[in-house]
Design an enzyme around this catalytic site. Structure first.
Site, PDB file in Angstrom:
ATOM      1  N   ASP A 124       0.874  -1.167   0.000  1.00  0.00           N
ATOM      2  CA  ASP A 124       0.000   0.000   0.000  1.00  0.00           C
ATOM      3  C   ASP A 124       0.915   1.222   0.000  1.00  0.00           C
ATOM      4  OD1 ASP A 124      -1.390   2.256   0.743  1.00  0.00           O
ATOM      5  OD2 ASP A 124      -2.432   1.348   2.438  1.00  0.00           O
ATOM      6  N   GLN A 134       1.037   6.434   1.026  1.00  0.00           N
ATOM      7  CA  GLN A 134       1.912   7.426   1.650  1.00  0.00           C
ATOM      8  C   GLN A 134       3.373   7.218   1.256  1.00  0.00           C
ATOM      9  OE1 GLN A 134       0.557   9.860   3.121  1.00  0.00           O
ATOM     10  NE2 GLN A 134      -1.479   9.036   3.531  1.00  0.00           N
ATOM     11  N   CYS A 160      -8.477   6.863   9.807  1.00  0.00           N
ATOM     12  CA  CYS A 160      -8.880   5.596   9.184  1.00  0.00           C
ATOM     13  C   CYS A 160      -7.973   4.463   9.613  1.00  0.00           C
ATOM     14  CB  CYS A 160      -8.889   5.688   7.660  1.00  0.00           C
ATOM     15  SG  CYS A 160     -10.075   6.854   7.044  1.00  0.00           S
TER      16      CYS A 160
END
Ligand SMILES: Cc1ncc(COP(=O)(O)O)c(C=O)c1O
Lengths: 150, 422
Positions: free
Chosen positions: B214, B217, B378
């Protein structure tokens, strides 16, 4: 600083630091939980209602100063009132914090609740101020589902 | 109305990176909020857009707007070329081997859902395991939960230590011949941790499991080389990388993508359709059903071009300086407790201020023109892990400065003064 002290009034800071009627209520016959998913505020409101009168009311939870103080002042304002009074007061409280062009001064029966009038200038915080009230309404209506301000 | 802070104040310590010049590329940085210059420290939520991106979007809509891959007319040709050029730009940015390994999606969330559904959905068997970490964004938890539930597979969670670093020994112990997928954040959005993903990928491969990174960022703040990392999937969002919202990228190794069933059915993802049988299109189109976000893709290409022009490494070095200064400066504010003190940090710092709730901090900072994120980011399991209901997060981008960190620290002093009254 004048703007912000309008929101963060001393009464609000005080109720945040030392919430009144905080904790569980073993003899409660109405309870509900509420969450504000946006900021993670959580509140539970417990009542003992007899003959349509709020004999006892307490709350538990975690949250920002506005939501904790609002719950605390709410419990103080409702003890000994009827369920009908409670619903009416919610209506007026909601008008005061959520309606930007609502009346600038508030009737004397709002009492300490008037400290939350500044919230209306901070739209992002209206849900914080009303979380406990929405939860109260769910408890009064015997709605066991957790309420959410979303 | 615009109140620009004098350029000199924004000069970075390192003269080779001219942050004042960079700031001029971002029109929104000239805005004022409650009469104060905007101090935008919510870049991990979404980054601001440079003029190059805004103008590219306008040019597309003003002079090139057309559907792609279908018309024979001139505009369609131009739009199709611009769209595919963006794919090629992204391929270069990630150092992918082939253009067909770049799939355009709505964002990181959709990329992860696509892999969970199409890869997980076709491979997971009862008792198989998917490994994630305790520092995931919800978008790298819920899609795996859903597919694991459906397939009877087990979701395992690598613990995180008190500093916010992954406990590597636990990770190694967790890998086995039951592991079907490892999904990890490159950089944690709640803690700022840069994970040792290259090492973790090698470990997973040794156990026979593919890895999804992921990179929401990661991509905006680090040089990403998918071939050097040897990751199997890498996901990121355009809007956190100076591009438009609604567009993102899934990189996948061609061999894996080839083997996966399509995600959605529709136009563009097919070669031929009859009521008995549909033949799917080749990569990457098999995964790009329907009219895509053409402007978004072209805008993302411009954003990647902008960042590469500044220099990904130069930007990262600048951000490292600013975030290091932020860590030091925030520690000097009484009552600040950092949440996450990882070995390697990128671009953001998460903290709490005494017993003042993050939401209250956010409102007071907003009055100073400072935009920060407050809440659980989140990442509710991360908040639980660190025993806080919410944090304040300041996150930095190519245009932020040490002077803005000072404005933040002063704002926090003001919060303390307001709350000290009672
Ligand atoms: C680490 C991480 N993963 C995934 C996401 C989801 O990205 P998007 O909402 O753009 O799909 C985010 C964005 O907040 C993130 O920070």
């Amino acid at each position: 600083m004048s703007d912000l002290t309008d929101l963060y009034q001393e009464l609000i800071l005080d109720h945040n630091r030392r919430p009144r009627n905080f904790g569980s209520l073993t003899e409660a016959n109405r309870s509900a939980r509420g969450v504000n998913p946006l900021c993670g505020d959580k509140v539970a409101v417990h009542l003992r209602v007899e003959d349509e009168e709020v004999k006892e009311i307490r709350f538990e939870g975690t949250g920002c100063a506005i939501s904790i103080a609002s719950a605390s002042v709410m419990t103080e304002s409702l003890k000994g009132r009827t369920c009908g009074d409670a619903r009416n007061l919610f209506e007026r409280f909601h008008q005061m914090v959520a309606v930007d062009d609502g009346p600038a001064s508030h009737p004397p029966e709002m009492g300490k609740l008037a400290a939350f009038a500044g919230v209306r200038h901070y739209p992002a915080r209206v849900k914080c101020a009303t979380l406990a009230w929405h939860t109260l309404r769910a408890a009064l209506e015997g709605d066991a589902q957790a309420v959410s301000t979303e | 109305m615009k109140q620009q802070i004098k350029t000199a104040e924004w000069k970075s310590a390192d003269d080779s990176y001219d942050v004042a010049r960079v700031r001029e590329d971002f029109p929104v940085l000239g805005e004022t909020v409650h009469g104060k210059p905007l101090v935008y420290l919510d870049n991990a939520a979404t980054a601001q857009k440079p003029r190059a991106v805004i103008q590219r979007l306008a040019r597309y809509y003003e002079t090139e707007n057309s559907n792609i891959h279908r018309g024979v007319h001139r505009l369609s040709e131009i739009a199709t070329r611009a769209y595919e050029d963006a794919r090629s730009t992204v391929k270069g940015f990630l150092n992918a081997a082939e253009e067909r390994e770049i799939v355009f999606v709505r964002g990181t969330t959709e990329a992860i859902n696509l892999v969970a559904r199409c890869y997980g959905g076709s491979r997971l068997r009862p008792g198989d395991e998917v490994v994630i970490s305790a520092m995931e964004h919800h978008s790298n938890i819920v899609p795996w939960q859903l597919i694991c539930q459906e397939k009877g597979a087990v979701l395992r969670v690598i613990p995180v230590d008190d500093d916010g670093d992954i406990v590597m020994d636990e990770y190694r112990r967790m890998l086995s011949d039951k592991t079907r997928m490892v999904a990890l954040p490159h950089v944690s959005n709640a803690l700022g941790t840069v994970n040792p993903i290259k090492e973790m990928i090698a470990e997973a491969h040794a156990a026979g499991a593919p890895v999804l990174v992921d990179g929401a960022q990661g991509a905006p703040h680090a040089n990403v080389d998918v071939r050097d990392l040897d990751c199997d999937f890498y996901a990121f969002s355009g809007h956190k990388l100076y591009g438009p919202t609604g567009i993102g990228v899934l990189y996948g190794k061609a061999a894996l993508l080839e083997d996966m069933p399509p995600y959605q059915g529709g136009g563009d993802m097919i070669l031929s359709v009859s009521f008995e049988h549909t033949e799917y299109n080749a990569l990457p189109y098999k995964f790009e059903a329907g009219t895509p976000h053409i402007a978004g893709v072209i805008g993302l290409g411009a954003a990647v071009g902008y960042l590469t022009n500044l220099g990904v490494e130069a930007v990262a070095a600048h951000e490292d300086r600013v975030v290091a200064y932020a860590v030091e400066r925030l520690r000097s504010v009484a009552g600040v407790r950092l949440v996450g003190t990882p070995e390697r940090r990128a671009s953001l710092v998460s903290f709490v201020l005494g017993d003042v709730h993050a939401h209250d901090v956010g409102t007071i900072l907003d009055q100073e023109g400072i935009a920060v994120r407050t809440g659980h980011h989140c990442a509710m399991p991360v908040m639980d892990r660190f025993g806080v209901p919410a944090t304040v997060r300041a996150s930095f981008a190519c245009y932020n400065t040490e002077a803005e960190v000072d404005v933040l620290a002063d704002g926090l002093e003001k919060v303390r003064r307001i709350f000290a009254r009672v």
